[in-house]
Design an enzyme around this catalytic site. Structure first.
Site, short mmCIF file in Angstrom:
data_model
loop_
_atom_site.label_atom_id
_atom_site.label_comp_id
_atom_site.label_asym_id
_atom_site.label_seq_id
_atom_site.Cartn_x
_atom_site.Cartn_y
_atom_site.Cartn_z
NE ARG A 96 -4.10 1.81 1.16
CZ ARG A 96 -5.09 2.21 0.36
NH1 ARG A 96 -5.15 1.84 -0.90
NH2 ARG A 96 -6.04 2.98 0.84
CB THR A 368 -9.40 -0.44 -7.63
OG1 THR A 368 -9.29 0.78 -6.92
CG2 THR A 368 -8.63 -1.52 -6.89
CG ASN A 388 -8.11 6.42 -4.51
OD1 ASN A 388 -8.90 5.51 -4.27
ND2 ASN A 388 -8.23 7.62 -3.99
CG ASP A 410 -8.32 5.38 -0.20
OD1 ASP A 410 -9.43 5.82 -0.56
OD2 ASP A 410 -7.79 4.40 -0.74
CB SER A 439 -7.23 -0.11 1.66
OG SER A 439 -7.65 -0.73 0.46
CB SER A 440 -12.66 -0.66 0.65
OG SER A 440 -13.06 0.48 1.36
N GLY A 474 -13.85 -0.90 -6.77
CA GLY A 474 -15.15 -0.28 -6.47
C GLY A 474 -15.17 0.56 -5.21
O1 DON Z 1 -7.99 1.28 -1.26
C1 DON Z 1 -9.15 1.59 -1.51
O2 DON Z 1 -10.09 1.19 -0.86
C2 DON Z 1 -9.45 2.49 -2.68
N1 DON Z 1 -8.29 3.28 -2.99
C3 DON Z 1 -9.89 1.66 -3.83
C4 DON Z 1 -10.25 2.49 -5.03
C5 DON Z 1 -11.15 1.81 -5.95
O3 DON Z 1 -11.54 0.69 -5.76
C6 DON Z 1 -11.57 2.58 -7.14
N2 DON Z 1 -12.34 1.74 -8.00
N3 DON Z 1 -13.14 1.49 -8.62
#
Ligand code: DON
Length: 572
Positions: A96, A368, A388, A410, A439-440, A474
């Protein structure tokens, strides 16, 4: 050996089964790669067929997507790779991004304490120290067989020789024209100086090819301590960013252990902090385990799952953060007694909104990408990585040909104020030097109980009782997407193709809305949900899950690329 893109394509067509959009999963006896872009999936299969294992293939796919899927594939971003080798060894490679040394809690606030619009999203100040090159290289060194030089070859060829631009790539570049036009180097490469690529035209990236070759030859040090580090720092200086050569030199990949949960006899391996995804996934599975979910996407199942999501996402907002900096109550949130308490609450209350936070702004589209790999020996990789937002901060490293992330968004810019995904974030996720943003991303591997025959002897696949490898992009919807696909397979007995295709919904506590994909939910169901108190909102497609299921009896691999995207499952 140097092979051309054409040879790579031919190799895969001759020996592999693949599918972008068929209605059945792609079946294969040995290995399977599912990613969001066809050239990258085929690069992974080519590596498997050359004697590489799942990690070799995963690293090859990661670098290939950095070339062919520039909205999200990257070396200027970061992510998580979950590895499970067939001897039972597991690793969660946390690459990350990290906040630079001079980042500070209030860096995105104006003198009145208000969030400066776009400051954490566009431009050099939005960039976190990238981790992808280090993460992929470390995975290769520890678990791969072929070496970085070999597994990066497909990506180098794709960057140097180019590849035909797909309809979806040309559309995506057009959609993001405003962002991509802001920075001359980015405009030059990705918009061809204002003459955007048409479908079928060949997209060559000589600067990126040179960068990839340097990494392949010299290893990741050149990115963190050598000429690429210098180019990143120079770009930062020119565009007002914070990252210095010292920041890059101190960056370290963290090898963690996955979070482990249990669900109806399955073992769930998933993402620990700094992701919130694994905690929320296990928390939700614990709540749902003893409940009869009835029919998928009926009022009854949506209600139970949405109430569960709402509570897990509220906990995410309150407690989520980098556990190396703040204390995250992982054990408490994933305990069965806590789940029982939430379940009692859900079963005894109505879905009315007991929340008072502010009104989050609309979601921005993000990018992502997730890919899943299983090899012939049963080694498995689930990898989710990102810039991101689509095309990240929009800033390209001068002369090096790659985009930098906007992962700083984030973090909590201001407690209680939603980020680009409408997610409310808390104190635990405020910015601090070298901290990693919450993060997700939820790369996940599901294992089943080993099978035994009548005499109690272990079945033929005992050493690799893999059941499912999955993940999704997502933003905040990643976690609910992974939950739904996992339940579709394990509870509703869908095949993996049906499971990734089925319509999805999402509740993230705040905003207090139940988001539905615009098709697939009957008017009757919607009416019942409204009557029960849900505020429904139709939104575009939710998530893009790339999944592989392994058949318990035969060990066959079944791959499915989510039809919401342009991906491809390829197996052999
Ligand atoms: O780490 C995360 O949760 C976000 N940066 C993810 C970004 C993301 O999934 C964008 N996508 N569609």
């Amino acid at each position: 050996m140097r092979c051309t893109t054409l040879q790579l394509l031919l190799a895969s067509f001759v020996a592999c089964s693949s599918s972008g959009q068929a209605f059945t999963p792609v079946a294969a006896r040995h290995g399977m790669v599912v990613s969001s872009e066809a050239h990258a999936s085929r690069a992974g299969i080519e590596i498997l067929q050359s004697g590489g294992n799942a990690v070799d293939a995963a690293v090859a796919v990661g670098f290939a997507l950095a070339v062919t899927h520039p909205a999200a594939g990257n070396i200027g971003g970061g992510g998580f790779m979950l590895i499970r080798m067939n001897n039972g060894e597991t690793a969660f490679i946390d690459y990350r991004e990290e906040a630079p040394a001079t980042a500070s809690r209030d860096m995105y606030l104006d003198p009145h304490g208000q969030v400066i619009p776009q400051a954490s999203i566009v431009g050099a100040k939005a960039v976190g120290i990238p981790g992808t090159a280090a993460g992929l290289a470390l995975a290769e060194k520890r678990y791969g067989k072929l070496g970085l030089g070999r597994v990066m070859l497909p990506a180098i060829v794709l960057a140097e020789d180019g590849f035909p631009v797909s309809y979806s790539l040309s559309q995506s570049l057009r959609e993001k024209e405003r962002l991509l036009s802001k920075f001359p180097e980015t405009r030059h490469i990705f918009l061809r100086d204002g003459n955007p690529y048409q479908p079928g035209e060949i997209f060559r990236q000589p600067d990126l090819a040179r960068t990839l070759k340097l990494v392949a030859r010299e290893g990741p040090d050149v990115f963190y301590k050598g000429s690429i580090a210098q180019a990143i720092a120079d770009t930062m200086r020119d565009y007002g960013g914070l990252i210095t050569t010292e920041d890059l030199a101190q960056y370290e990949v963290k090898v963690r252990q996955p979070l482990v949960g249990r669900f109806r006899g399955y073992t769930i391996l998933t993402a620990p902090p700094p992701s919130s995804g694994g905690i929320a996934l296990i928390e939700m599975l614990n709540v749902l385990e003893p409940l009869d979910l009835g029919v998928p996407n009926s009022f009854h199942s949506i209600h139970l799952m949405a109430e569960t999501m709402r509570r897990a996402y509220a906990d995410r907002a309150a407690y989520g953060g980098d556990a190396d900096f703040v204390s995250v109550p992982v054990a408490g949130l994933t305990s069965r007694s806590y789940a029982a308490k939430l379940r009692d609450e859900i079963l005894s209350s109505k879905p009315e909104a007991p929340v008072t936070a502010g009104r989050p702004h609309a979601f921005e589209s993000g990018e992502t990408t997730h890919y899943s790999v299983v090899d012939a020996e049963g080694n498995a990789v689930a990898n989710t990585y990102t810039l991101n937002g689509a095309y990240g901060s929009g800033v390209t490293v001068e002369g090096a040909g790659f985009l930098l992330n906007d992962e700083m968004d984030d973090f909590t810019a201001k407690p209680g104020t939603p980020n680009m995904f409408g997610l409310i974030q808390g104190e635990a996720n405020v910015i601090a030097p070298h901290k990693r943003p919450l993060s997700s991303m939820t790369p996940t591997i599901v294992l089943r109980e080993p099978t035994t025959d009548a005499a109690g002897n272990l079945g033929p696949h005992w050493a690799s009782p893999l059941r499912l490898v999955l993940g999704s992009p997502g933003g905040g919807t990643i976690i609910s997407t992974v939950l739904q696909v996992l339940l579709n397979v394990l509870v509703f007995n869908m095949d993996v193709r049906e499971a990734v295709t089925a319509p999805r919904f999402h509740h993230q506590w705040m905003p207090d809305k139940l988001f539905l994909e615009p098709w697939g939910f009957s008017a009757d169901t919607q009416q019942k949900l409204r009557e029960a108190g849900y505020k429904l909102e139709m939104r575009g497609l939710i998530g893009e899950c790339q999944a592989i299921a392994v058949a318990p009896e035969t060990g066959w691999r079944f791959g499915a690329a989510d039809p919401r995207g342009d991906g491809e499952a390829v197996g052999y």
